[in-house]
Design an enzyme around this catalytic site. Sequence first.
Site, PDB file in Angstrom:
ATOM      1  CD  GLN A  44       1.143   1.696   8.378  1.00  0.00           C
ATOM      2  OE1 GLN A  44       1.217   0.849   9.293  1.00  0.00           O
ATOM      3  NE2 GLN A  44      -0.051   1.803   7.387  1.00  0.00           N
TER       4      GLN A  44
ATOM      5  CE  LYS B 134      -0.269   5.459   7.030  1.00  0.00           C
ATOM      6  NZ  LYS B 134      -1.529   6.006   6.977  1.00  0.00           N
TER       7      LYS B 134
ATOM      8  CD1 TRP C 124      -1.758   2.438   1.111  1.00  0.00           C
ATOM      9  CD2 TRP C 124      -3.322   0.888   1.177  1.00  0.00           C
ATOM     10  NE1 TRP C 124      -2.799   3.326   1.122  1.00  0.00           N
ATOM     11  CE2 TRP C 124      -3.783   2.321   1.052  1.00  0.00           C
ATOM     12  CE3 TRP C 124      -4.164   0.026   1.169  1.00  0.00           C
ATOM     13  CZ2 TRP C 124      -5.401   2.540   1.128  1.00  0.00           C
ATOM     14  CZ3 TRP C 124      -5.407   0.283   1.125  1.00  0.00           C
ATOM     15  CH2 TRP C 124      -5.871   1.543   1.186  1.00  0.00           C
TER      16      TRP C 124
ATOM     17  CG  ASP D 139       5.936   3.838   1.789  1.00  0.00           C
ATOM     18  OD1 ASP D 139       5.944   4.534   3.048  1.00  0.00           O
ATOM     19  OD2 ASP D 139       5.060   3.919   1.117  1.00  0.00           O
TER      20      ASP D 139
ATOM     21  CD  GLU E 144       3.848  -0.810   2.837  1.00  0.00           C
ATOM     22  OE1 GLU E 144       3.252  -1.253   3.962  1.00  0.00           O
ATOM     23  OE2 GLU E 144       3.244  -1.760   1.782  1.00  0.00           O
TER      24      GLU E 144
ATOM     25  NE  ARG F 257      -2.984  -1.423  10.254  1.00  0.00           N
ATOM     26  CZ  ARG F 257      -3.206  -0.820   8.741  1.00  0.00           C
ATOM     27  NH1 ARG F 257      -2.415  -0.951   8.069  1.00  0.00           N
ATOM     28  NH2 ARG F 257      -4.313   0.153   8.783  1.00  0.00           N
TER      29      ARG F 257
END
Length: 433
Positions: free
Chosen positions: A244, A270, A136, A241, A208, A404
């Site tokens: 998070q 984020k 994502w 990336d 990620e 999660r």
Amino acid sequence: MSNMTTSSPATTDQLIRYGGEFPDFLIEHAAGCWLTAEDGRRILDFTSGQMCATLGHGHPAILDAMREAGDRVVHLFSGFLSRDVTELARELMALLPAPLTRAMFLSTGAEANEAALRLAKLHTEGHEVLAFAGSWHGMTGGAASSTYSAGRRGYGPGMPGTMALPTPNPYRCPIAHCRERCDMTCLDAGMALADAQSVGAPAAVIAEPILSAGGIVPLPDGYLARLQEHCRERGMLLVLDEAQTALGRVGAMFAFERHGVVPDLLTLSKTLGGGLPLSATVTTDAIEQDAAEKGFLHFTSHVSDPLPAAVGRAVLQTVIAEGLPDRAAALGARLRAGLEELQRRHEPIGDVRGEGLMLGVDLVSDRETRAPDQPYGTAVTERCLQLGLNVNVVKFPGLGSVLRIAPPLTIAPEEIDLGLEILDRALRDCAAP
Ligand SMILES: Cc1ncc(COP(=O)(O)O)c(C=O)c1O
């Protein structure tokens, strides 16, 4: 009518539903790890908002930075700079290894990835981009084309040259080859498949370090180093990336640190704004210089905005001052131990995985076949919310049904224990009779 709040029932009829149905309550207030709805119910926030509020909600450092920046300057012509932007770049670079030396500041994660991919394309003069099948990276054109976990059907073609790589999930091996330990055959096979499809214009791999929407999948040991070798052999850039994972969540300042790999491009989002829209694209002098000579353009309305930059500085300072990476490691161990204890008592918990305070609980209907139990995942999160705990479930085809769990890094140990108690009860309440 000057009164902004009302006690009449909320109507959502004027809103576009962008991610399924809305809940039947409105949040009025958020502080620390707690949300309070208009009807008075209190909810423990195990999603840190949308994974952004790593300092918790309403952290004084963020509120002060907003107020003070508001008094100075909020927004400028995109070609102008303010002191907060140059200082944020300097302070961020002090945390990053060489040769990462240059940053630009944008608003969202998708935007930071767009900028990274545009830099990669300009620098390599290719356009082919690989990303994990469980990825994502955002909802704008280039980022969405490299987002394979959701949202692909119904929106027409993605960018030419985008291709998927198997997600190296040892619990659910994408090529039904390994069990428990990834031997990276999926990577070699995935790259060979990409080579077969290539028109000879490789640009980048975007990844990620812990796939989040893909079901909390930490990249296996050695994987990133091997991926970087594959990139080098093909003249591709490696984009990481860390939307998070950066700034403490995984028990380190950046997730890539434990892999001994420095990417060519790094994106942060984020967690950098702690709840305000702020993202960064970071790269090397060499790539920046080449892109500048080629006339790199990424001019947006909010690039280099002063107010979010001031907030970003406050976030970095707080992460360091409060020792949040170490806190995430210690509290993550407590949370993980609690989840593993739940696993011993709840048959549907097939796997507990993740790093620091970014953990996943994989729910299965059968521990041997590991078949994902998606209805149970939905039921458990709904029950948690009724009981006052907000947890997400990621449940896309082939990715499992994974809770999660990612509370703010400022959470108190007793709040972790309370979250575990609520989860325990929800797992029990929703279990098959
Ligand atoms: C890893 C990752 N990258 C990028 C994005 C996109 O960020 P944004 O929604 O801020 O555009 C997300 C959002 O969930 C994400 O999880």
